[in-house]
Design a protein around this motif. Structure first.
Motif, PDB file in Angstrom:
ATOM      1  N   MET A 126      44.333  10.457  18.352  1.00  0.00           N
ATOM      2  CA  MET A 126      45.126  10.773  19.549  1.00  0.00           C
ATOM      3  C   MET A 126      45.627  12.209  19.441  1.00  0.00           C
ATOM      4  O   MET A 126      46.304  12.554  18.470  1.00  0.00           O
ATOM      5  CB  MET A 126      46.321   9.825  19.683  1.00  0.00           C
ATOM      6  CG  MET A 126      45.953   8.414  20.034  1.00  0.00           C
ATOM      7  SD  MET A 126      47.361   7.369  20.428  1.00  0.00           S
ATOM      8  CE  MET A 126      48.451   7.646  19.062  1.00  0.00           C
ATOM      9  N   TYR A 127      45.279  12.996  20.456  1.00  0.00           N
ATOM     10  CA  TYR A 127      45.694  14.402  20.421  1.00  0.00           C
ATOM     11  C   TYR A 127      45.819  14.950  21.842  1.00  0.00           C
ATOM     12  O   TYR A 127      45.290  14.393  22.804  1.00  0.00           O
ATOM     13  CB  TYR A 127      44.703  15.231  19.610  1.00  0.00           C
ATOM     14  CG  TYR A 127      43.298  15.220  20.151  1.00  0.00           C
ATOM     15  CD1 TYR A 127      42.874  16.187  21.060  1.00  0.00           C
ATOM     16  CD2 TYR A 127      42.395  14.234  19.755  1.00  0.00           C
ATOM     17  CE1 TYR A 127      41.587  16.159  21.565  1.00  0.00           C
ATOM     18  CE2 TYR A 127      41.117  14.214  20.250  1.00  0.00           C
ATOM     19  CZ  TYR A 127      40.712  15.177  21.167  1.00  0.00           C
ATOM     20  OH  TYR A 127      39.441  15.148  21.669  1.00  0.00           O
ATOM     21  N   ILE A 163      46.084  13.674  27.405  1.00  0.00           N
ATOM     22  CA  ILE A 163      46.029  13.171  26.030  1.00  0.00           C
ATOM     23  C   ILE A 163      44.676  12.493  25.834  1.00  0.00           C
ATOM     24  O   ILE A 163      44.247  11.695  26.662  1.00  0.00           O
ATOM     25  CB  ILE A 163      47.161  12.143  25.776  1.00  0.00           C
ATOM     26  CG1 ILE A 163      48.519  12.692  26.188  1.00  0.00           C
ATOM     27  CG2 ILE A 163      47.135  11.667  24.325  1.00  0.00           C
ATOM     28  CD1 ILE A 163      48.975  13.898  25.439  1.00  0.00           C
ATOM     29  N   ASN A 164      43.991  12.830  24.774  1.00  0.00           N
ATOM     30  CA  ASN A 164      42.737  12.161  24.432  1.00  0.00           C
ATOM     31  C   ASN A 164      43.012  11.123  23.351  1.00  0.00           C
ATOM     32  O   ASN A 164      43.797  11.371  22.433  1.00  0.00           O
ATOM     33  CB  ASN A 164      41.699  13.157  23.908  1.00  0.00           C
ATOM     34  CG  ASN A 164      41.016  13.909  25.026  1.00  0.00           C
ATOM     35  OD1 ASN A 164      41.613  14.195  26.057  1.00  0.00           O
ATOM     36  ND2 ASN A 164      39.750  14.235  24.815  1.00  0.00           N
ATOM     37  N   ALA A 165      42.360   9.991  23.504  1.00  0.00           N
ATOM     38  CA  ALA A 165      42.456   8.933  22.491  1.00  0.00           C
ATOM     39  C   ALA A 165      41.039   8.432  22.222  1.00  0.00           C
ATOM     40  O   ALA A 165      40.252   8.256  23.149  1.00  0.00           O
ATOM     41  CB  ALA A 165      43.348   7.802  22.989  1.00  0.00           C
ATOM     42  N   LYS A 166      40.744   8.232  20.952  1.00  0.00           N
ATOM     43  CA  LYS A 166      39.405   7.728  20.628  1.00  0.00           C
ATOM     44  C   LYS A 166      39.509   6.628  19.587  1.00  0.00           C
ATOM     45  O   LYS A 166      40.410   6.590  18.756  1.00  0.00           O
ATOM     46  CB  LYS A 166      38.488   8.855  20.177  1.00  0.00           C
ATOM     47  CG  LYS A 166      38.905   9.619  18.952  1.00  0.00           C
ATOM     48  CD  LYS A 166      37.916  10.740  18.676  1.00  0.00           C
ATOM     49  CE  LYS A 166      38.412  11.617  17.544  1.00  0.00           C
ATOM     50  NZ  LYS A 166      37.465  12.671  17.240  1.00  0.00           N
ATOM     51  N   LYS A 167      38.547   5.740  19.702  1.00  0.00           N
ATOM     52  CA  LYS A 167      38.419   4.644  18.744  1.00  0.00           C
ATOM     53  C   LYS A 167      36.943   4.406  18.561  1.00  0.00           C
ATOM     54  O   LYS A 167      36.221   4.205  19.535  1.00  0.00           O
ATOM     55  CB  LYS A 167      39.125   3.385  19.271  1.00  0.00           C
ATOM     56  CG  LYS A 167      39.138   2.255  18.288  1.00  0.00           C
ATOM     57  CD  LYS A 167      39.968   1.096  18.787  1.00  0.00           C
ATOM     58  CE  LYS A 167      40.037   0.035  17.728  1.00  0.00           C
ATOM     59  NZ  LYS A 167      40.840  -1.107  18.195  1.00  0.00           N
ATOM     60  N   ASN A 168      36.505   4.492  17.321  1.00  0.00           N
ATOM     61  CA  ASN A 168      35.067   4.388  17.003  1.00  0.00           C
ATOM     62  C   ASN A 168      34.318   5.477  17.766  1.00  0.00           C
ATOM     63  O   ASN A 168      34.629   6.642  17.628  1.00  0.00           O
ATOM     64  CB  ASN A 168      34.537   2.990  17.284  1.00  0.00           C
ATOM     65  CG  ASN A 168      35.283   1.925  16.477  1.00  0.00           C
ATOM     66  OD1 ASN A 168      35.738   2.187  15.372  1.00  0.00           O
ATOM     67  ND2 ASN A 168      35.424   0.744  17.051  1.00  0.00           N
ATOM     68  N   ASP A 169      33.371   5.111  18.622  1.00  0.00           N
ATOM     69  CA  ASP A 169      32.575   6.103  19.365  1.00  0.00           C
ATOM     70  C   ASP A 169      33.082   6.305  20.798  1.00  0.00           C
ATOM     71  O   ASP A 169      32.421   6.979  21.581  1.00  0.00           O
ATOM     72  CB  ASP A 169      31.098   5.690  19.390  1.00  0.00           C
ATOM     73  CG  ASP A 169      30.471   5.754  18.020  1.00  0.00           C
ATOM     74  OD1 ASP A 169      31.006   6.516  17.169  1.00  0.00           O
ATOM     75  OD2 ASP A 169      29.451   5.069  17.783  1.00  0.00           O
ATOM     76  N   THR A 170      34.205   5.697  21.148  1.00  0.00           N
ATOM     77  CA  THR A 170      34.702   5.764  22.522  1.00  0.00           C
ATOM     78  C   THR A 170      35.909   6.689  22.571  1.00  0.00           C
ATOM     79  O   THR A 170      36.832   6.582  21.750  1.00  0.00           O
ATOM     80  CB  THR A 170      35.107   4.367  23.016  1.00  0.00           C
ATOM     81  OG1 THR A 170      33.996   3.486  22.853  1.00  0.00           O
ATOM     82  CG2 THR A 170      35.533   4.397  24.460  1.00  0.00           C
ATOM     83  N   GLU A 171      35.898   7.588  23.571  1.00  0.00           N
ATOM     84  CA  GLU A 171      37.022   8.511  23.747  1.00  0.00           C
ATOM     85  C   GLU A 171      37.408   8.514  25.232  1.00  0.00           C
ATOM     86  O   GLU A 171      36.556   8.533  26.111  1.00  0.00           O
ATOM     87  CB  GLU A 171      36.655   9.928  23.304  1.00  0.00           C
ATOM     88  CG  GLU A 171      37.817  10.886  23.347  1.00  0.00           C
ATOM     89  CD  GLU A 171      37.521  12.209  22.664  1.00  0.00           C
ATOM     90  OE1 GLU A 171      38.422  13.050  22.665  1.00  0.00           O
ATOM     91  OE2 GLU A 171      36.415  12.399  22.127  1.00  0.00           O
ATOM     92  N   ILE A 172      38.708   8.464  25.497  1.00  0.00           N
ATOM     93  CA  ILE A 172      39.189   8.495  26.876  1.00  0.00           C
ATOM     94  C   ILE A 172      40.300   9.542  27.000  1.00  0.00           C
ATOM     95  O   ILE A 172      40.938   9.892  26.011  1.00  0.00           O
ATOM     96  CB  ILE A 172      39.714   7.127  27.348  1.00  0.00           C
ATOM     97  CG1 ILE A 172      40.888   6.658  26.476  1.00  0.00           C
ATOM     98  CG2 ILE A 172      38.611   6.087  27.401  1.00  0.00           C
ATOM     99  CD1 ILE A 172      41.610   5.455  27.011  1.00  0.00           C
ATOM    100  N   GLU A 173      40.496  10.019  28.224  1.00  0.00           N
ATOM    101  CA  GLU A 173      41.606  10.945  28.519  1.00  0.00           C
ATOM    102  C   GLU A 173      42.733  10.158  29.126  1.00  0.00           C
ATOM    103  O   GLU A 173      42.539   9.262  29.922  1.00  0.00           O
ATOM    104  CB  GLU A 173      41.165  12.013  29.540  1.00  0.00           C
ATOM    105  CG  GLU A 173      40.322  13.075  28.935  1.00  0.00           C
ATOM    106  CD  GLU A 173      40.038  14.217  29.907  1.00  0.00           C
ATOM    107  OE1 GLU A 173      40.381  14.119  31.094  1.00  0.00           O
ATOM    108  OE2 GLU A 173      39.459  15.207  29.460  1.00  0.00           O
TER     109      GLU A 173
END
Length: 173
Positions: A126-127, A163-173
């Motif tokens: 998360m960044y 804010i971007n958040a990613k888990k495994n290969d998935t990233e969302i804004e």
């Protein structure tokens, strides 16, 4: 033009906004700009013949409008106000001019936002992708047909962040 119209009363609100805008990608300043705009809001009031009602209509007048264009807007507003059935009331009156000015430094406000954004905890998952800071210096003058002439200043501000958040290969804004 308003003094010679069929309006019972009128109010003119002039708002000048000087905007300080800062655009960040991650925590790096990408662009900043300043702009200044002025808006003129006019309200015309029309009393019914029996003084039971006071109708009103508001419209914005562009700074580059001709006298004829302004007169046409006023006439249209007066026509529209005749159909509004607000209970009759008196506008405030005053022969004194009032000026209120107490502004913070807009750049200090912007710096406070930047400081807050830099203290947000980030991780690999998360960044902060980007953020925008807007600090507006507003000068507002209100004049009406009963002698009111009040000027005051204030600041409004906001920040928008992605804010971007990613888990495994998935990233969302």
């Amino acid at each position: 033009v308003l003094e010679h119209s069929a309006a019972t009363h009128y109010q003119i609100t002039k708002t000048t906004t000087k905007s300080h805008e800062f655009f960040f990608i991650r925590h790096d300043l990408d662009m900043n700009r300043c702009k200044e705009v002025t808006h003129y809001q006019v309200t015309v009031y029309v009393a019914s013949e029996d003084k039971q009602y006071l109708g009103d209509a508001s419209f914005e007048v562009m700074a580059n409008s001709t006298k004829e264009e302004i007169k046409a807007q006023i006439d249209k507003g007066i026509y529209s106000a005749q159909f509004v059935k607000n209970p009759y009331f008196e506008l405030l009156d005053s022969s004194e001019q009032v000026e209120i000015r107490s502004l913070e430094n807009p750049l200090v406000v912007a710096q406070d936002f930047i400081h807050v954004m830099q203290t947000i905890e980030e991780t690999e998952e998360m960044y902060i992708n980007s953020y925008e800071i807007f600090v507006n210096e507003n000068d507002k003058q209100i004049i009406n047909s009963k002698g009111v002439n009040v000027t005051y200043s204030y600041i409004d501000s906001m920040v928008e962040a992605v804010i971007n958040a990613k888990k495994n290969d998935t990233e969302i804004e």
